[in-house]
Design a protein around this motif. Structure first.
Motif, mmCIF file in Angstrom:
data_model
loop_
_atom_site.group_PDB
_atom_site.id
_atom_site.type_symbol
_atom_site.label_atom_id
_atom_site.label_comp_id
_atom_site.label_asym_id
_atom_site.label_seq_id
_atom_site.Cartn_x
_atom_site.Cartn_y
_atom_site.Cartn_z
ATOM 1 N N ALA A 4 -45.806 41.261 4.221
ATOM 2 C CA ALA A 4 -44.900 41.600 5.328
ATOM 3 C C ALA A 4 -45.168 40.721 6.547
ATOM 4 C CB ALA A 4 -45.047 43.076 5.691
ATOM 5 N N SER A 5 -46.447 40.476 6.867
ATOM 6 C CA SER A 5 -46.763 39.664 8.049
ATOM 7 C C SER A 5 -46.392 38.197 7.825
ATOM 8 C CB SER A 5 -48.244 39.793 8.415
ATOM 9 O OG SER A 5 -49.050 39.283 7.376
ATOM 10 N N GLN A 6 -46.571 37.709 6.594
ATOM 11 C CA GLN A 6 -46.185 36.335 6.287
ATOM 12 C C GLN A 6 -44.668 36.174 6.389
ATOM 13 O OE1 GLN A 6 -47.971 36.097 2.423
ATOM 14 N NE2 GLN A 6 -49.841 35.117 3.169
ATOM 15 N N ALA A 7 -43.945 37.135 5.845
ATOM 16 C CA ALA A 7 -42.484 37.094 5.901
ATOM 17 C C ALA A 7 -42.012 37.136 7.349
ATOM 18 C CB ALA A 7 -41.888 38.257 5.106
ATOM 19 N N GLU A 8 -42.710 37.928 8.163
ATOM 20 C CA GLU A 8 -42.337 38.042 9.579
ATOM 21 C C GLU A 8 -42.542 36.715 10.301
ATOM 22 O OE1 GLU A 8 -43.705 40.789 13.307
ATOM 23 O OE2 GLU A 8 -43.740 41.709 11.312
ATOM 24 N N SER A 9 -43.655 36.014 10.002
ATOM 25 C CA SER A 9 -43.910 34.737 10.688
ATOM 26 C C SER A 9 -42.889 33.688 10.267
ATOM 27 C CB SER A 9 -45.337 34.251 10.410
ATOM 28 O OG SER A 9 -45.468 33.829 9.068
ATOM 29 N N VAL A 10 -42.473 33.708 8.992
ATOM 30 C CA VAL A 10 -41.433 32.783 8.536
ATOM 31 C C VAL A 10 -40.099 33.143 9.195
ATOM 32 C CG1 VAL A 10 -40.099 31.986 6.536
ATOM 33 C CG2 VAL A 10 -42.577 32.233 6.358
ATOM 34 N N ALA A 11 -39.801 34.449 9.242
ATOM 35 C CA ALA A 11 -38.533 34.911 9.822
ATOM 36 C C ALA A 11 -38.409 34.493 11.286
ATOM 37 C CB ALA A 11 -38.419 36.434 9.694
ATOM 38 N N ASP A 12 -39.538 34.503 11.995
ATOM 39 C CA ASP A 12 -39.523 34.106 13.415
ATOM 40 C C ASP A 12 -39.225 32.622 13.585
ATOM 41 O OD1 ASP A 12 -40.045 36.674 14.216
ATOM 42 O OD2 ASP A 12 -42.213 36.369 14.432
ATOM 43 N N ALA A 13 -39.467 31.821 12.541
ATOM 44 C CA ALA A 13 -39.349 30.366 12.659
ATOM 45 C C ALA A 13 -38.017 29.823 12.160
ATOM 46 C CB ALA A 13 -40.494 29.695 11.899
ATOM 47 N N VAL A 14 -37.201 30.647 11.499
ATOM 48 C CA VAL A 14 -35.958 30.133 10.912
ATOM 49 C C VAL A 14 -34.764 30.334 11.841
ATOM 50 C CG1 VAL A 14 -36.690 30.447 8.513
ATOM 51 C CG2 VAL A 14 -35.455 32.295 9.668
ATOM 52 N N VAL A 15 -33.756 29.497 11.641
ATOM 53 C CA VAL A 15 -32.473 29.683 12.324
ATOM 54 C C VAL A 15 -31.394 29.756 11.246
ATOM 55 C CG1 VAL A 15 -33.104 28.549 14.481
ATOM 56 C CG2 VAL A 15 -32.179 27.179 12.618
ATOM 57 N N LYS A 16 -30.360 30.538 11.519
ATOM 58 C CA LYS A 16 -29.277 30.702 10.552
ATOM 59 C C LYS A 16 -28.191 29.673 10.826
ATOM 60 C CE LYS A 16 -26.101 34.230 8.853
ATOM 61 N NZ LYS A 16 -25.619 35.606 9.018
ATOM 62 N N ARG A 17 -27.662 29.095 9.745
ATOM 63 C CA ARG A 17 -26.592 28.112 9.906
ATOM 64 C C ARG A 17 -25.525 28.351 8.855
ATOM 65 N NH1 ARG A 17 -26.546 21.555 9.485
ATOM 66 N NH2 ARG A 17 -24.302 21.422 9.640
ATOM 67 N N ARG A 18 -24.287 28.179 9.247
ATOM 68 C CA ARG A 18 -23.153 28.342 8.327
ATOM 69 C C ARG A 18 -22.603 26.972 7.945
ATOM 70 N NH1 ARG A 18 -19.198 33.082 9.398
ATOM 71 N NH2 ARG A 18 -20.866 34.014 8.175
ATOM 72 N N PHE A 19 -22.412 26.761 6.633
ATOM 73 C CA PHE A 19 -21.836 25.521 6.117
ATOM 74 C C PHE A 19 -20.458 25.821 5.553
ATOM 75 C CE2 PHE A 19 -26.402 24.992 5.969
ATOM 76 C CZ PHE A 19 -26.593 23.700 6.430
ATOM 77 N N LYS A 20 -19.474 25.009 5.961
ATOM 78 C CA LYS A 20 -18.115 25.172 5.439
ATOM 79 C C LYS A 20 -18.036 24.628 4.021
ATOM 80 C CE LYS A 20 -16.145 24.472 9.991
ATOM 81 N NZ LYS A 20 -15.632 23.434 10.866
ATOM 82 N N ARG A 21 -17.013 25.035 3.300
ATOM 83 C CA ARG A 21 -16.788 24.545 1.939
ATOM 84 C C ARG A 21 -16.741 23.014 1.956
ATOM 85 N NH1 ARG A 21 -12.399 23.152 -1.401
ATOM 86 N NH2 ARG A 21 -12.678 23.881 -3.529
#
Length: 198
Positions: A4-21
């Motif tokens: 859970a703590s590892q997943a949390e540290s990764v989650a804090d470092a990512v950004v969400k991006r949307r790619f069009k078709r």
């Protein structure tokens, strides 16, 4: 595979991006300096020669990731990954990725396991191109797309065009059409209006 703590540290470092078709997530011959984890949608891994002829190497779904090889060896991407439909991905930058690995053996293991699975898949593809005729290559590609429907049938629910199938198996569109017609006439596959079933 993460705590859970590892997943949390990764989650804090990512950004969400949307790619069009049709938009590239990574491009062959370039560096993106990021690991992209597909959340929703579907992406296609393609490689092209100097004449622009494309071969489809794989189709990626939710949970799959791309860009890790380039992050590990700092070389340009060996293939292009393009969104097949609108695709959302989590982007983990090079610095954050490098920071996660030493302190996060679970993530390192997960990435290595994914690499091994891809290498095994590549080995199967090379084997089928070298040893199977077009019938065998088409049959294997169809089975890779299929899921069990609970009644003992292998069903493909996502649309797969014959042109795409031809690029996957290294044959002409006309040859794949002939093989598909023959397989259907022999009763090996059936196309349904609601969902293709092969």
């Amino acid at each position: 595979m993460l705590t859970a703590s590892q997943a949390e540290s990764v989650a804090d470092a990512v950004v969400k991006r949307r790619f069009k078709r049709g938009e590239p997530i990574v491009e062959q011959g370039k560096k993106s300096n990021a690991l992209s984890i597909i959340l929703t949608g579907r992406a296609r891994v393609v490689t092209a020669d100097a004449r622009g002829r494309e071969v489809i190497l794989a189709t990626l779904q939710s949970g799959d990731y791309v860009g890790e090889m380039s992050l590990i060896d700092d070389e340009p991407h060996s293939a292009t990954v393009r969104a097949e439909i609108q695709t959302d991905a989590l982007i983990l930058g090079r610095m954050e990725f490098a920071r996660c690995l030493p302190e996060n053996s679970s993530m390192a293991y997960a990435v290595m396991k994914g690499l091994v699975q891809r290498l095994r898949h590549a080995d199967r593809k090379i084997e089928s191109l070298a040893l199977m005729d077009v019938y065998g290559r088409v049959a294997r590609a169809l089975l890779e797309f299929a899921n069990e429907d609970g009644e003992g049938n292998a069903v493909i629910r996502d649309k797969v065009s014959r042109q795409d199938l031809a690029k996957m198996v290294g044959a002409s569109h006309e040859m794949v059409s002939r093989v598909m017609k023959d397989l259907e006439e022999r009763g090996f596959i059936e196309t349904r209006m609601t969902a293709p079933s092969w």
